[in-house]
Design a protein around this motif. Sequence first.
Motif, PDB file in Angstrom:
ATOM      1  N   GLU A  44     -15.727 -60.250 -75.887  1.00 33.39           N
ATOM      2  CA  GLU A  44     -16.019 -58.971 -76.518  1.00 33.39           C
ATOM      3  C   GLU A  44     -17.352 -59.026 -77.261  1.00 33.39           C
ATOM      4  N   SER A  45     -17.957 -57.861 -77.418  1.00 29.87           N
ATOM      5  CA  SER A  45     -19.171 -57.737 -78.222  1.00 29.87           C
ATOM      6  C   SER A  45     -19.271 -56.305 -78.726  1.00 29.87           C
ATOM      7  N   GLY A  46     -20.167 -56.089 -79.697  1.00 34.89           N
ATOM      8  CA  GLY A  46     -20.414 -54.741 -80.182  1.00 34.89           C
ATOM      9  C   GLY A  46     -19.804 -54.405 -81.522  1.00 34.89           C
ATOM     10  N   GLY A  47     -19.034 -55.320 -82.090  1.00 33.02           N
ATOM     11  CA  GLY A  47     -18.455 -55.047 -83.388  1.00 33.02           C
ATOM     12  C   GLY A  47     -19.518 -55.074 -84.475  1.00 33.02           C
ATOM     13  N   GLY A  48     -19.122 -54.671 -85.678  1.00 31.63           N
ATOM     14  CA  GLY A  48     -20.059 -54.675 -86.789  1.00 31.63           C
ATOM     15  C   GLY A  48     -19.563 -53.850 -87.947  1.00 31.63           C
ATOM     16  N   LEU A  49     -20.474 -53.583 -88.877  1.00 35.65           N
ATOM     17  CA  LEU A  49     -20.181 -52.804 -90.077  1.00 35.65           C
ATOM     18  C   LEU A  49     -20.772 -51.405 -89.908  1.00 35.65           C
ATOM     19  N   VAL A  50     -19.947 -50.401 -90.165  1.00 34.50           N
ATOM     20  CA  VAL A  50     -20.400 -49.021 -90.021  1.00 34.50           C
ATOM     21  C   VAL A  50     -19.768 -48.184 -91.124  1.00 34.50           C
ATOM     22  N   GLN A  51     -20.444 -47.121 -91.519  1.00 30.54           N
ATOM     23  CA  GLN A  51     -19.892 -46.226 -92.526  1.00 30.54           C
ATOM     24  C   GLN A  51     -18.874 -45.293 -91.892  1.00 30.54           C
ATOM     25  N   ALA A  52     -17.967 -44.810 -92.710  1.00 34.43           N
ATOM     26  CA  ALA A  52     -16.976 -43.846 -92.234  1.00 34.43           C
ATOM     27  C   ALA A  52     -17.690 -42.650 -91.602  1.00 34.43           C
ATOM     28  N   GLY A  53     -17.156 -42.212 -90.469  1.00 37.48           N
ATOM     29  CA  GLY A  53     -17.769 -41.127 -89.719  1.00 37.48           C
ATOM     30  C   GLY A  53     -18.745 -41.591 -88.662  1.00 37.48           C
ATOM     31  N   GLY A  54     -19.085 -42.858 -88.687  1.00 35.65           N
ATOM     32  CA  GLY A  54     -20.036 -43.404 -87.730  1.00 35.65           C
ATOM     33  C   GLY A  54     -19.386 -43.787 -86.415  1.00 35.65           C
ATOM     34  N   SER A  55     -20.194 -44.402 -85.549  1.00 34.37           N
ATOM     35  CA  SER A  55     -19.730 -44.769 -84.205  1.00 34.37           C
ATOM     36  C   SER A  55     -20.104 -46.211 -83.882  1.00 34.37           C
ATOM     37  N   LEU A  56     -19.308 -46.803 -83.017  1.00 40.84           N
ATOM     38  CA  LEU A  56     -19.586 -48.116 -82.446  1.00 40.84           C
ATOM     39  C   LEU A  56     -19.117 -48.118 -81.008  1.00 40.84           C
ATOM     40  N   ARG A  57     -19.752 -48.949 -80.191  1.00 39.48           N
ATOM     41  CA  ARG A  57     -19.318 -49.120 -78.813  1.00 39.48           C
ATOM     42  C   ARG A  57     -19.036 -50.594 -78.569  1.00 39.48           C
ATOM     43  N   LEU A  58     -17.791 -50.890 -78.271  1.00 37.69           N
ATOM     44  CA  LEU A  58     -17.389 -52.254 -77.943  1.00 37.69           C
ATOM     45  C   LEU A  58     -17.496 -52.478 -76.443  1.00 37.69           C
ATOM     46  N   SER A  59     -17.859 -53.692 -76.080  1.00 36.74           N
ATOM     47  CA  SER A  59     -17.930 -54.079 -74.679  1.00 36.74           C
ATOM     48  C   SER A  59     -17.083 -55.313 -74.449  1.00 36.74           C
ATOM     49  N   CYS A  60     -16.590 -55.450 -73.233  1.00 36.58           N
ATOM     50  CA  CYS A  60     -15.817 -56.625 -72.839  1.00 36.58           C
ATOM     51  C   CYS A  60     -16.270 -57.038 -71.453  1.00 36.58           C
ATOM     52  N   ALA A  61     -16.712 -58.274 -71.343  1.00 37.96           N
ATOM     53  CA  ALA A  61     -17.140 -58.805 -70.055  1.00 37.96           C
ATOM     54  C   ALA A  61     -16.104 -59.797 -69.568  1.00 37.96           C
ATOM     55  N   ALA A  62     -15.634 -59.593 -68.350  1.00 36.59           N
ATOM     56  CA  ALA A  62     -14.630 -60.475 -67.765  1.00 36.59           C
ATOM     57  C   ALA A  62     -15.266 -61.336 -66.692  1.00 36.59           C
ATOM     58  N   SER A  63     -14.986 -62.603 -66.741  1.00 36.30           N
ATOM     59  CA  SER A  63     -15.430 -63.512 -65.691  1.00 36.30           C
ATOM     60  C   SER A  63     -14.221 -63.961 -64.893  1.00 36.30           C
ATOM     61  N   GLY A  64     -14.450 -64.342 -63.670  1.00 35.58           N
ATOM     62  CA  GLY A  64     -13.339 -64.756 -62.830  1.00 35.58           C
ATOM     63  C   GLY A  64     -12.882 -63.632 -61.926  1.00 35.58           C
TER      64      GLY A  64
END
Length: 123
Positions: free
Chosen positions: A6-26
Amino acid sequence: QVQLVESGGGLVQAGGSLRLSCAASGRAFSFYAMGWFRQAPGTEREFVAAITWIGSSTYYADSVKGRFTISRGNAQNTLYLQMNSLKPEDTAVYYCAAVRTIVDVTTREYDYWGQGTQVTVSS
């Protein structure tokens, strides 16, 4: 062997946005579904959203409906979670998961899990 990162996490203020990604191998092409779960301190890991690989059916927890969107990348081995209108109660470690067999995708009956990415929403 399958690995999920996984990637894309972090600190954001209420009302904000984030986009998480997940890369699968195999052998990602053989998944029945992939999903996102989250776990806040002192709580059990809970279902957030899932998507089936065939038909792209989507499922959401009531707490995130209308705010979060799960999607697959053009490549067979990528998964995203677009999180909008974030709230402090969304603060948790978010995990990507994958399952090969037909299960209730809202439960924790997944075969593979990532290490998680921290999402913190400040008020």
